[in-house]
Design an enzyme around this catalytic site. Sequence first.
Site, PDB file in Angstrom:
ATOM      1  N   HIS A  48       0.831  -1.205   0.000  1.00  0.00           N
ATOM      2  CA  HIS A  48       0.000   0.000   0.000  1.00  0.00           C
ATOM      3  C   HIS A  48       0.866   1.256   0.000  1.00  0.00           C
ATOM      4  O   HIS A  48       0.654   2.171   0.790  1.00  0.00           O
ATOM      5  CB  HIS A  48      -0.921   0.010   1.220  1.00  0.00           C
ATOM      6  N   ARG A  73       7.293  -5.820   3.439  1.00  0.00           N
ATOM      7  CA  ARG A  73       6.006  -6.432   3.087  1.00  0.00           C
ATOM      8  C   ARG A  73       5.900  -6.427   1.574  1.00  0.00           C
ATOM      9  O   ARG A  73       5.798  -5.377   0.945  1.00  0.00           O
ATOM     10  CB  ARG A  73       4.827  -5.694   3.700  1.00  0.00           C
ATOM     11  N   ASP A  87      16.944 -11.257  -2.826  1.00  0.00           N
ATOM     12  CA  ASP A  87      18.237 -10.985  -3.443  1.00  0.00           C
ATOM     13  C   ASP A  87      18.761  -9.591  -3.106  1.00  0.00           C
ATOM     14  O   ASP A  87      19.972  -9.359  -3.116  1.00  0.00           O
ATOM     15  CB  ASP A  87      18.168 -11.156  -4.959  1.00  0.00           C
ATOM     16  N   GLU A 151      -5.816 -11.631   7.522  1.00  0.00           N
ATOM     17  CA  GLU A 151      -6.586 -10.409   7.340  1.00  0.00           C
ATOM     18  C   GLU A 151      -8.047 -10.662   6.985  1.00  0.00           C
ATOM     19  O   GLU A 151      -8.724  -9.763   6.494  1.00  0.00           O
ATOM     20  CB  GLU A 151      -5.943  -9.558   6.234  1.00  0.00           C
ATOM     21  N   ASP A 177      -7.827  -4.759   7.254  1.00  0.00           N
ATOM     22  CA  ASP A 177      -8.605  -5.683   6.428  1.00  0.00           C
ATOM     23  C   ASP A 177      -9.395  -6.666   7.275  1.00  0.00           C
ATOM     24  O   ASP A 177     -10.504  -7.062   6.893  1.00  0.00           O
ATOM     25  CB  ASP A 177      -7.683  -6.437   5.474  1.00  0.00           C
TER      26      ASP A 177
END
Length: 254
Positions: A48, A73, A87, A151, A177
């Site tokens: 987000h 996230r 990576d 969520e 959520d």
Amino acid sequence: MDVLTNRFKAALRAGRQQIGLWCSLASPISTEIVAGSGFDWLLLDMEHSANDLRDIYGQLQAIMEGEAHAMVRVPSDEPITIKRILDTGAQSLMIPNIDDAEQARRAVAATRYAPRGVRGFSQAPRAARFGRIPDYHARCEDEIFVAVQIESRRALDNLEEIAGVEGVDGVFVGPGDLSTSLGYLGQQDHPEVVAIIEETVARITRTGKLAGILTANEDLARRYIAAGTRFTAIGSDMGVLARATEALAARFKG
């Protein structure tokens, strides 16, 4: 500790509460500033916010001199995105919207090399300091921290099975959520929602996995810590900037 040791994971294993801040401004400058503010961990959000791979790369570099540990996230459980973030050198990942154990197993597999998983092999990524950590590939999986985010009502129904997946280290409650899924849109502090979250934290703890949450409400943060959260984000860079500048302007314009 050497550069490959995940300090965040080690601190949690030692029983130390880890206090964090959400970072959504997509700026290495702001992230570098908050990295020196005393937080144990910073969540670099790709779900987000405007953060993309290059933004995360730059923010990981910006955090290097500070004490705060970076968790990323990712936008979804898509394996290629997870591979690329690993990576870059991120050792702790949060995977959003995990609804059942099979999805959790796929998410974990994306963080493991074959035959344990599906992470693609790269000889000398930044994570291995461009080949300067010779035992990176042998050690890295033990140092990765995987947090799955629950969520939804379906996730609550499958909570114990999700937490029981090998390789899941933490279960993070997404109150925004989750409250929406429960019928309380925009009401994360509704008493019914709070009660369900406290019960959920207790359920996570009983599985032996680590519980986490984000809330900018300090009273709720303390309640959730008391309920058993072990990695607790207590606000966001965006929220701190917005509220602090509003308060400063109001003091002169009021």
